[in-house]
Design a protein around this motif. Structure first.
Motif: not given
Length: 539
Positions: A198, A218, A215, A159, A118-120, A222
């Motif tokens: 996210w 998520s 947060e 990240r 997942k990107e944030t 990951n």
């Protein structure tokens, strides 16, 4: 779920000045995996832009009564929806790029299905945290710039975790630091104005929440996704590689299962209960597939029982993949699970069903050539698969029935769901200087620190002490110098002559007071505003 309680006697090890040494991947490294993540990030941003445009157009469409404006907006909406569909198809294509995550071995192996991370977005916590430090802890927030920066650097590093144990430790370190951040700064009665953004791993749709649980969830997602990538990259032509893949997929299943059981109401589809249920089953199916590969690799004989065991292992893989396939066809997950995943799961189910039939046929052919005098011995061997004699037809009859024969055998190894071990990576509270968490937390309240001057009299300072870190004033002698200075029972001593003593033990505070000169001592104290200090419980 286990709880860990911190009380008056809690101890603390001060972290090294160097802080966390864990780093993420080089974001500019041009590896296949990094290029894939860069494309994923770009698509996520474009999806976010198109969704904002669609939201604005829909609001205008509902607000206007002008027919021509409605026609123009409707046309614009059709373009936006078309662009969104193309972007989601492009993201699905990326999710289908399973070969990028496989190992580089020249040996041929069936590919496994990994998940992209997942990107944030970046967030700046400097001002909100400094405000809490000033308003709640009555300290100068600028004195904690180093700690805030270290936390933000840790978030930036997590990240882009490396695809190995170090990357997992980085994610787990950040996850554990969120526990301290939550208890230090996130009060149920106050909103810090921090939004965590996210992107959905499967659809690319952005989501944001103020809740720190989003947060944490998520990051945990990951952790599970990174385990899938580690499992997929193992060289499964060796027993060691297969064992590593089994362990990785089992830990991935554990992370997704823990997320499903402990985090609810997630705003993104990939963290919904239905999605996590599929991911857990998919990981278990891949574990079972690895177990089959291990049996094929370690069994050197080709006798009757070996073929029977191989057939049973293949049938087990078929059963689990068939269940995963049926689950993937159910709404709503069928609308966003990548088609390539569904197709691969279906193919694997049929493939292992065929393998099961093939090895069962070999076993039966081998059995037909066994001398009659050895049949009783083979019946005994079949019965060893059971604690008690199975009901129904005799074993001799079952040996000649293909379907019944499969029910008799047992699997080589049972897949496990390994819950994340949050204590494996040892972390220290970055904001330890604020004081012991059992007292100095976001839920507790106390008066602003006040400093009093005490001069030792004939009977001492006129108070008694108890407890450690921080030391508590247990009692105040009437008409003593402490009572005259305004000290109260249950006050906490936070500094002596300007030297912070929140973390000091009882003996250290007593010794410091004994060393005071005759001219007196300046003691800073705080008064809890609640009769009982709330206890912080770690989950």
């Amino acid at each position: 779920m286990t709880t860990e309680q911190e009380g008056d006697g809690e101890s603390f090890v001060q972290p090294q000045d160097s802080g966390s040494v864990r780093k993420g991947c080089d974001p500019f490294a041009q590896t296949q995996r990094s290029k894939l993540q860069h494309r994923r990030a770009r698509i996520n941003q474009q999806i976010n832009k198109e969704m904002r445009m669609r939201a604005g157009a829909e609001n205008l469409f509902r607000a206007t009564n002008n027919h021509k404006v409605k026609e123009t907006v409707a046309l614009e909406l059709s373009y936006v929806n078309s662009s969104l569909q193309l972007l989601k198809e492009e993201l699905e294509e990326l999710n289908s790029s399973v070969e990028v995550y496989q190992n580089d071995s020249e040996s041929i192996s069936v590919p496994m299905i990994p998940l992209g991370l997942k990107e944030t977005r970046e967030i700046d916590l400097t001002v909100p945290l400094m405000d809490v430090i000033h308003e709640h802890y009555y300290e100068d927030g600028s004195q904690f710039e180093k700690e805030i920066k270290e936390f933000m650097d840790l978030r930036q590093a997590m990240r882009t975790p490396t695809r190995n144990e170090a990357g997992l430790e980085l994610l787990m370190e950040y996850y554990s630091q969120l526990y301290y951040l939550e208890n230090r700064f996130f009060s149920p009665s106050k909103n810090l104005g921090i939004y965590f953004h996210w992107y959905d791993s499967l659809t690319g749709v952005p989501s944001c929440q103020r809740a720190l649980a989003f947060e944490k969830g998520s990051v945990l997602f990951n952790v599970g996704a990174l385990y899938t990538q580690i499992g997929a990259r193992q060289d499964r032509s060796t027993v060691e590689g297969i064992d590593n893949a089994i362990d990785a997929f089992q830990r991935s299943a554990g992370a997704f299962n823990y997320l499903k059981e402990n985090f609810s109401n997630a705003p993104s589809l990939d963290m919904s209960s239905a999605s996590l249920n599929i991911l857990v089953r998919l990981m278990i199916a891949q574990v079972q597939e690895c177990i089959f590969e291990k049996v094929m690799l370690t069994k050197t004989k080709h006798d009757f029982l070996t073929q029977l065991q191989i057939a049973q292992e293949a049938a087990k893989v078929d059963d689990i993949y068939a269940l995963v396939y049926q689950t993937m066809l159910q709404p709503p997950v069928k609308d966003y699970i990548p088609f390539s995943w569904t197709a691969m799961v279906q193919v694997k189910s049929q493939h292992f069903k065929a393998l099961s039939h093939y090895h069962a046929a070999i076993a039966l052919c081998e059995y037909s050539s066994i001398p009659e005098k050895e049949e009783n011995e083979y019946e005994k061997i079949f019965l060893q698969f059971h604690v008690t004699v199975p009901e129904g037809p005799s074993v001799n009859v079952l040996l000649h029935d293909h379907e019944e024969r499969q029910k008799l055998a047992k699997t080589e190894q049972k897949p496990e769901i390994k819950t994340p071990n949050f204590t494996k990576v040892k972390v220290t509270d970055l904001f330890y200087r604020l004081g012991p968490l059992s007292v100095f937390n976001a839920k507790s309240k106390w008066s602003p620190p006040r400093t009093v001057r005490l001069v030792k009299g004939e009977s001492g300072f006129g108070f008694t002490l108890r407890g450690d870190a921080p030391v508590l004033i247990a009692g105040v002698v009437a008409d003593g110098c402490a009572a005259e200075a305004g000290l109260k029972k249950s006050d906490y001593i936070v500094s002596i002559n300007g030297s912070d003593c929140k973390w000091s033990k009882h003996a250290e505070v007593v010794q410091a007071l004994k060393n005071i000169e005759d001219d007196g001592v300046d003691i800073s104290v705080i008064t809890p505003q609640c009769p009982e200090v709330q206890t912080v419980v770690r989950q």
